[in-house]
Design an enzyme around this catalytic site. Structure first.
Site, PDB file in Angstrom:
ATOM      1  N   LYS A 114     -13.142   1.452  -7.371  1.00 52.29           N
ATOM      2  CA  LYS A 114     -12.807   0.325  -6.506  1.00 52.29           C
ATOM      3  C   LYS A 114     -11.304   0.132  -6.550  1.00 52.29           C
ATOM      4  O   LYS A 114     -10.628   0.463  -7.528  1.00 52.29           O
ATOM      5  CB  LYS A 114     -13.537  -0.956  -6.920  1.00 52.29           C
ATOM      6  CG  LYS A 114     -13.101  -1.590  -8.221  1.00 52.29           C
ATOM      7  CD  LYS A 114     -11.872  -2.477  -8.187  1.00 52.29           C
ATOM      8  CE  LYS A 114     -11.908  -3.485  -7.064  1.00 52.29           C
ATOM      9  NZ  LYS A 114     -10.624  -4.282  -7.060  1.00 52.29           N
ATOM     10  N   THR A 161      -7.179  -4.530  -8.555  1.00 52.35           N
ATOM     11  CA  THR A 161      -7.342  -3.720  -9.729  1.00 52.35           C
ATOM     12  C   THR A 161      -8.038  -2.427  -9.381  1.00 52.35           C
ATOM     13  O   THR A 161      -8.831  -2.377  -8.466  1.00 52.35           O
ATOM     14  CB  THR A 161      -8.211  -4.458 -10.760  1.00 52.35           C
ATOM     15  OG1 THR A 161      -7.617  -5.715 -11.030  1.00 52.35           O
ATOM     16  CG2 THR A 161      -8.358  -3.683 -12.034  1.00 52.35           C
ATOM     17  N   GLU A 182      -5.093  -1.965   1.207  1.00 54.29           N
ATOM     18  CA  GLU A 182      -5.080  -3.200   1.986  1.00 54.29           C
ATOM     19  C   GLU A 182      -4.118  -3.076   3.165  1.00 54.29           C
ATOM     20  O   GLU A 182      -2.922  -2.864   2.994  1.00 54.29           O
ATOM     21  CB  GLU A 182      -4.678  -4.375   1.096  1.00 54.29           C
ATOM     22  CG  GLU A 182      -5.755  -4.717   0.074  1.00 54.29           C
ATOM     23  CD  GLU A 182      -5.317  -5.726  -0.963  1.00 54.29           C
ATOM     24  OE1 GLU A 182      -6.202  -6.250  -1.664  1.00 54.29           O
ATOM     25  OE2 GLU A 182      -4.108  -5.965  -1.089  1.00 54.29           O
ATOM     26  N   ASN A 219      -2.825 -10.532   1.235  1.00 57.80           N
ATOM     27  CA  ASN A 219      -2.359 -10.978  -0.073  1.00 57.80           C
ATOM     28  C   ASN A 219      -1.724 -12.352  -0.047  1.00 57.80           C
ATOM     29  O   ASN A 219      -1.536 -12.984  -1.103  1.00 57.80           O
ATOM     30  CB  ASN A 219      -1.397  -9.947  -0.660  1.00 57.80           C
ATOM     31  CG  ASN A 219      -2.153  -8.738  -1.171  1.00 57.80           C
ATOM     32  OD1 ASN A 219      -2.714  -8.761  -2.262  1.00 57.80           O
ATOM     33  ND2 ASN A 219      -2.206  -7.681  -0.378  1.00 57.80           N
TER      34      ASN A 219
END
Length: 437
Positions: A197, A214, A300, A432
């Protein structure tokens, strides 16, 4: 440049259940860490063999190591590189959570030992713990412990079970990241499967556990591999895979890659001195590269998957450092998003890295090239330190592709390293800017 993050759904495909290693039971479920009850946030991966599996791990070097990192390190040290299970929660990193965080990580371990391993015996703790999500918040530990107990009897070994486990790893990920394959050592065929992940806070620098948002990952195999050999192979593989990716240049407090080898497929136990060990090590490296690349592809806000190749460096470490610097340069990454062939930014990043052993870059030998992924002609930008007259339209065509390679040839030696990164888009800032909400 559309400004829209493309769908990554095509990167998640069904895998034949026969490709998953034998001797493991896995599953994923919702226990209540995340608000949305339709989303998994708890995963279990259990070796079902009578004896504990060989275990190896590489953990973050961040000074603020999360509680699950510290607990898992201790378990591996106490058990001499053996473990039976992995428990994972998403939605909360259990990082920078003080004494309570340590208590909660140990509680997850003990509850998993009790729920799925009670019949196996053994005095030492046998579960490794991983957590991912927001830093600085404590776990809803009662919900997690209830989830472990509820999940223990519902584990499986087919694709559906693995998929549910992979979904439980996710935070801002847009798809579950899974890989499975078969490989042969001698006359025996083995299987290997992995979950990872990560989409943001991705720039791992992980050290081996024992010898020296993470990213989390686990790789399991039914081959028999001695603990020290597994650790050596994993350290080699991680350095060339997970330690060679970057989304945003930020190292997490929780980065962890765990490997289990339970020997359920038979064959003799592999040691680092065995002639077949280099074959296994390369298999593991290729496998982790494939898994790590999925993390970058799901970066992202990412619209580009970028391979940075640094060739003909004096040492591997020099090549790796330069590739890392290019991959983390905000100026390079924003130019790639804008499909702007501003190769001077690549060169500036290259020249900012001091080489080892007092070596110096000879600027008259450096070459920079864009390499398209569609098989068409390469585009030289700098040749032996001299700028080429660049066809800007051709450069834009190359940079409009989803996959791009940037090659830097130093002309100083024979060592090469690759890094995998992505562009930096508007959507990255949006994701973010309100991550906690």
């Amino acid at each position: 440049m559309s400004g829209q993050t493309p769908s990554k759904a095509h990167l998640h495909k069904p895998i034949l259940s026969s490709k998953f290693p034998v001797g493991y039971a896995v599953g994923g479920s919702h226990c209540g860490v995340k608000k949305d009850a339709s989303v998994n946030d708890l995963a279990l991966v259990v070796s079902t063999t009578d004896a504990p599996a060989s275990a190896a791990a590489c953990f973050t070097r961040n000074a603020f190591k999360a509680a699950p990192v510290l607990v898992s390190q201790e378990v591996l040290e106490k058990n001499g590189g053996r473990a039976r299970a992995i428990v994972v929660n998403s939605g909360c990193a259990n990082a920078v959570t003080g004494t309570q965080g340590m208590k909660d990580a140990w509680a997850m371990l003990r509850e998993t030992d009790k729920a799925v391993l009670s019949s196996k015996g053994g005095a030492n703790p046998s579960t490794l713990v991983m957590s991912t999500g927001v830093i600085g918040q404590t776990l809803p530990i009662a919900k997690i412990l209830d989830g472990i107990r509820a999940s223990a009897g519902k584990l499986g070994s087919d694709f559906a079970a693995w998929e549910q486990a992979a979904k439980a790893f996710m935070t801002t990920d847009t798809f579950p990241k899974m890989v499975a394959r078969t490989f042969t050592l001698g006359e025996v065929t083995y299987r290997m499967a992995g979950i990872a992940k990560g989409a943001g806070m991705i720039h791992p620098d992980m050290a081996p556990a024992l010898p020296h948002a993470t990213l989390l990952g686990c790789v399991v195999t039914d081959a028999a591999v001695a603990p020290k050999a597994l650790q050596k192979a994993l350290a080699y593989a991680v350095d060339r895979s997970f330690n060679s990716i970057s989304v945003d240049g930020d190292m997490s407090t929780n980065d962890t890659i765990v490997a289990l080898a339970n020997g359920a497929a038979g064959g003799k136990e592999l040691t680092a001195e065995d002639p077949a060990f280099p074959v296994f090590q390369e298999e593991l490296k290729d496998f982790t590269v494939q898994l790590a690349q999925l993390v970058v592809r799901d970066g992202e806000g990412a619209t580009k998957f970028v391979t940075v190749s640094v060739k003909n460096a004096p040492t591997y470490e020099d090549a790796h450092k330069i590739a890392s610097k290019i991959s983390t340069s905000a100026l390079v990454k924003t130019a790639l998003f804008g499909e702007d062939a501003n190769w001077g930014r690549v060169l500036a990043a290259t020249g900012s890295v001091p080489l080892s052993n007092g070596a110096a870059i000879d600027t008259t030998k450096v070459n920079v090239t864009f390499i398209p992924s569609d098989g068409t002609a390469r585009l030289p930008l700098l040749v032996n330190g001299e700028p080429e007259k660049v066809d800007e339209e051709r450069a834009k065509e190359i940079l409009s592709l989803e996959d791009i390679e940037v090659e830097v040839d130093l002309g100083l030696g024979s060592q090469e390293a690759k890094y995998w990164t992505c562009d930096l888009s508007y959507d990255y800032v949006k994701i973010n800017g309100d991550y906690r909400s």
